[in-house]
Each structure stands twice: as C-alpha cells, then as structure tokens.
Design an enzyme around this catalytic site. Structure first.
Site: not given
Ligand code: NOJ
Length: 549
Positions: A264, A202
């Site tokens: 990500e 993440d």
């Molecule tokens: C990215 C995640 O995909 C999202 O759903 C989340 O709210 C944020 N990061 C914080 O972890």
C-alpha cells in the site's frame, strides 16, 4: 506476457471489508461465515482474488488495523475453523485469498507492546519506538499522526514517549531492532503455511523512520486544513533503507510457491515504481497504484497518468490499477453515477491487475453521516473536518436486496453502520434482474476481460482521438486488437482516430447496446459512454505496434 502468466497478473482483485459484507450471526457486523455465503456471488462477478481487510483479534480502535494477535481470528468475525473453511471454499471455486498484513504497528493490546511498555529494561522495550521527552519537555520532535495530533504519546509509567503515526492505540514497531522482522515473518509463515495466497501490506513505505529523529520540514504548499499535511514526511515515510526491509519480506514470501505481495503506497508514478525493486523485481509484485483515485477525473489527465506509468515501469514489472478502497470516497461519489461505468471500463481494460472495492459494482454511494453516527477515529479526533477525513461513509453495509437491512443482516438487527437510504432500490437483487444495470454491465465487462487475452495481457497504446473528454487506446496481442473509447464528459463526441480501418465490431458499450459493426469514420460516443471494439484482423496500427514491440 504469455498465456502462462501468473494468477495475480490475469486475475481481478476484489476487496471485501469484512465488517460490512455479510452478517451471519445477528450482531450487525459482517463475518467470515457471511463471506462464505456470498462466494458464489463473487465467483459470478468473474473476480479472481479476494482481499480481506484485517480479521485478526483487535480492540478495533481502527477497525482491525490495530492487531492484537497476528496469528488468530477475532471472534467478531468467527473462528479459525471458519477461516479454514473460507480458504478452502475460495480455492474450491478456483479463486485466491489475500490477507491484509499490518506490520508497521500493532495494537497497544498486543502482548509485545504490553511487555514493551511494562518497564524500560524489558527485553521487548526496543521492539517499539521509545524516546525521552524533548529537553524542554513535550514530545521528542514535531512528527504528526495521520489521524490528527502528535505522533507521540507519553507513557506515565516509564516516563518516555512512544511513536505512532496513526492512533495512540497503534504503537509503531521498531524494524531497526534485529528481532522484530523475524517475529513478523513468523506471523507471515503462519498464514502462508495455511495456504493463503498472499498479503496486501499496510503502509509498507512507512516501516522505517529516521534514526536521528529529526524534525520534519514544513510543507510550503499546505492549505491549512489537515494538520498532517502541514509537514513534508521525509523522515517517517519512504526512507531509502525501507527497500532493503521489503526485499527481506519478499524473499521470505518467495519461500512458498507462487504467492503475492502487494504494497500500500500513495505515491506518484516515478516514486511508486521503485517499490517493484530496482532491476530485479525483488520487492512488491504489485505496489498499489492509486493514480485513478487521486488524479482529477479528466480524459487528458488520465491519459497522461497512464502513459507516464507505462513508460516508467521497469521491464520486469507488471502494472496494476485501483479504483476504490475503504479509505477513499466511493467511486460513484467521486466521479458521479453516470461516469462510474466509464471508470469501471477503464479499470478493466487497462493493462495490469485491476482492484475494485465491494459495492462499486452496483454503484453504491457514500452514505453521509452526522458526526453523532461517525465511528472512524480520524473523524472523531478532528471533528471540524470530520466530513473530509471520516471513512465511515464508504464502509456502509453491502446492499444485497430489498429486504430489511438490505440482506446484510437479519431483520431487526442494528447494523454497525447505517445502510444507504437508497438500499431498497440500489441492490444486487434488483440489478441482477436487469442486464442493463450497473451490475449487469460490470459482469459483462469482467467476462469480456476474461475472454479476451488482449485485455488480460496484451499491449497498451494510447491514441489521439482529436476530441476533448475522449480517452482512446488500443489493447492487443497477436490474435486480436481491441479499441477502447471512453467519453469522460456529458457531451456527445465524434472521435477522429488515426486508424486506417473502415469499420470495427462493437463488443461492449457502457450503455449495453447490442453488439454490432460500426463505421469508424462515423463513430459517435454518447455522453458518458465507453466502448470496446474489435478492429479487423491486420489493422495497420496494431501491426505497427506489434512489430515495434
Ligand atoms: C491504511 C489502512 O488502509 C487504513 O484503513 C488504516 O487506518 C491505516 N493504514 C493504518 O493501519
């Protein structure tokens, strides 16, 4: 790429949002036993890699992206033995399991943060990012939360602010403290030792922030809507030193055989490719590429994006493409139902690992919700733009069949989010009975990708089709050259291609018309149609591409 390419290069990634996939115990929230019950469905979709959004213990302020224990399972989803069974069942089917890792922030209920907050001199204090108030009072600087409001929350008990780029319930870990990375690596070790096949990490680019805590500059291009976008986040994301940290995570992961690290990252091509690592590929195997979600749905723009990405990829790097996830409007809502097949054909014929989002294979649409039914924190914190920032509409329960609760949960159960109004007709069971349905097309497309090495691993070359709305490209290897033609528009098109061949064999059309031989000079693409064709052996373009590279 050789036939021996890694599983994560050949395979298709399918994201399961566990809360919404299958409820097995009647609480209206999906769970691990539910996912196990649906593994044969996933296997039959010809997807290879299942990525699960977080399943760890969490107070669920951000639906699991606020982790209170990195090495356990939230009882909402089941037990550790359910997890072990899931992993074994996935592997038994020859598939892989990738977990979400959320290292940037924990829950405020994680024991690390509870200790950190307990006193200024607690040994864990500096595991999180604490600052004194600004000299005139108030937050230490102008940093903002993605979810609205400042990125700082004042802690009465200790008289300091802590930092969070998401919710106050998601305090950010301090990776400049020497003990934090080893602690997070220990959590990775726990799952790697169990045999999980990798992690989707993440917000990997946000792990380090400016050590001087400088204000972020104003964004001159701000449109006045989302407060977060009023600043340029040069001090809170993509700092040069984050690459060193990612390298350490990757080196650790490489201590196990053949595991995968996905990052990500919402970045344009030129910045994104840096996350593979410079010359050595020592960072992410797959820095998620979200260009197909972010770019306008226009054939010329998408061609430019794909060509640019292909040109910028470092030599060692393996491409990847993502068409949807739990943070973005659903595919069929973004591009329209009639273009959704074209988009899936694009995803599944481009070079590189494809990632798709649960439900997009049946054309699920965003479910519009009134504010009173929304649960997602960015919507609740910014009610005036809830319809823009709320992510509940794309997270509604999977539509399995025409029974009550669409088969997601038993009859009479209240599902955590409402089901789509069309769930009794748009569902897996009704589409499974119809080979020409979106699901029938999706399965045919994934089967074709699996059967054709040219699609899984061959070269890519775009072609001029001399027609608006048409994106044309070749995928080929030494055995075969395939031509992909995609009509992004609602007009019939007659592409004029720079190919010497007279005819080609239609392998698959989004319209699910029968395979047949077509004359290339008279080729017609119907509105919203995509085609994969096989060129005759020895096709001139394919030969020149092969000899050139
Ligand atoms: C990215 C995640 O995909 C999202 O759903 C989340 O709210 C944020 N990061 C914080 O972890």
């Amino acid at each position: 790429m050789s036939a021996a390419a890694s599983w994560w290069q050949r395979g298709i990634i399918y994201q399961v949002y566990p809360r919404s996939f299958q409820d097995s115990n009647g609480d209206g929230v999906g769970d691990l036993a539910g996912i196990i019950a649906r593994l044969d469905y996933l296997h039959g979709l010809n997807v290879d890699i299942i990525w699960l959004s977080p399943i760890y213990p969490s107070p669920m302020h951000d639906f699991g992206y606020d982790v209170a224990d990195y090495c356990a399972i939230d009882p909402l989803f089941g037990s550790m033995s359910d997890f072990d069974r899931l992993l074994a069942e996935v592997h038994r089917r020859g598939m892989r399991l990738v977990l979400d890792l959320v290292p940037n922030h924990s829950s405020h209920r994680h024991p690390w943060f509870i200790a950190s907050r307990s006193a200024r001199d607690d040994p864990r204090r500096a595991w999180y990012i604490w600052r004194d108030p600004a000299s005139g009072g108030g937050p230490p600087n102008n940093w903002l939360s993605h979810f609205g409001g400042p990125a700082w929350t004042f802690d009465e008990g200790s008289g300091q602010y802590y930092m969070h780029q998401f919710l106050p319930q998601q305090p950010e870990l301090n990776y400049r403290h020497p003990e934090v990375l080893p602690a997070m690596l220990d959590c990775m070790r726990f799952w790697l030792d169990k045999g999980v096949d990798g992690f989707r990490v993440d917000v990997i680019g946000m792990l380090l922030k400016d050590p001087l805590f400088r204000d972020e500059p104003a964004n001159p291009a701000w449109n006045g809507i989302r407060e977060y976008q009023s600043l340029l986040h040069v001090h809170t994301a993509n700092l040069p030193e984050v690459h060193g940290l990612i390298r350490q995570m990757r080196a650790f992961l490489d201590g196990w055989d053949d595991r995968l690290m996905i990052g990500e990252l919402y970045l344009p091509n030129a910045e994104l490719v840096r996350y593979y690592g410079n010359e050595d590929g020592a960072e992410c195997h797959l820095p998620f590429n979200f260009q197909l979600i972010r770019a306008p749905w226009d054939a010329a723009v998408i061609r430019r994006v794909v060509d640019e990405y292909e040109a910028l990829l470092p030599v060692h790097a393996w491409p990847n493409w993502v068409l949807g996830n739990h943070d973005q409007k659903r595919l069929a809502t973004r591009v329209g139902l009639s273009q959704a097949r074209v988009a899936n054909m694009l995803l599944l014929t481009l070079r590189g690992t494809p990632t798709c989002y649960y439900g997009d294979e049946i054309g699920m649409l965003d479910v519009p919700l009134p504010l009173t039914l929304m649960q997602d924190p960015p919507a609740l914190r910014q009610p005036e733009i809830a319809h823009l920032v709320g992510r509940d509409p794309q997270r509604t329960p999977m539509q399995w069949d025409a029974s009550a609760n669409a088969g997601f949960a038993a009859a009479g159960v209240r599902s955590w989010l409402p089901l789509a109004a069309d769930c009794s007709t748009r569902n897996v069971a009704s589409q499974a009975a119809d080979p020409a349905s979106p699901l029938g097309f999706f399965r045919a497309m994934t089967a074709l990708r699996r059967a054709e090495p040219a699609l899984a691993s061959g070269f890519y070359q775009s072609l001029d089709a001399d027609q608006p709305d048409v994106f044309a490209y070749l995928r080929g290897d030494r055995g075969s050259t395939l031509l992909v033609l995609l009509n992004f528009g609602a007009e019939r098109r007659r592409p004029a291609l720079p190919l010497s061949d007279a005819a080609a064999d239609l392998l698959l059309s989004t319209a699910m018309t029968a395979p047949r031989r077509l004359s290339l000079a008279q080729l017609v693409l119907e509105p919203d149609e995509g085609m994969v064709l096989r060129l005759p052996a020895g096709s001139r373009v394919s030969r020149s591409v092969l000899s050139g590279g």
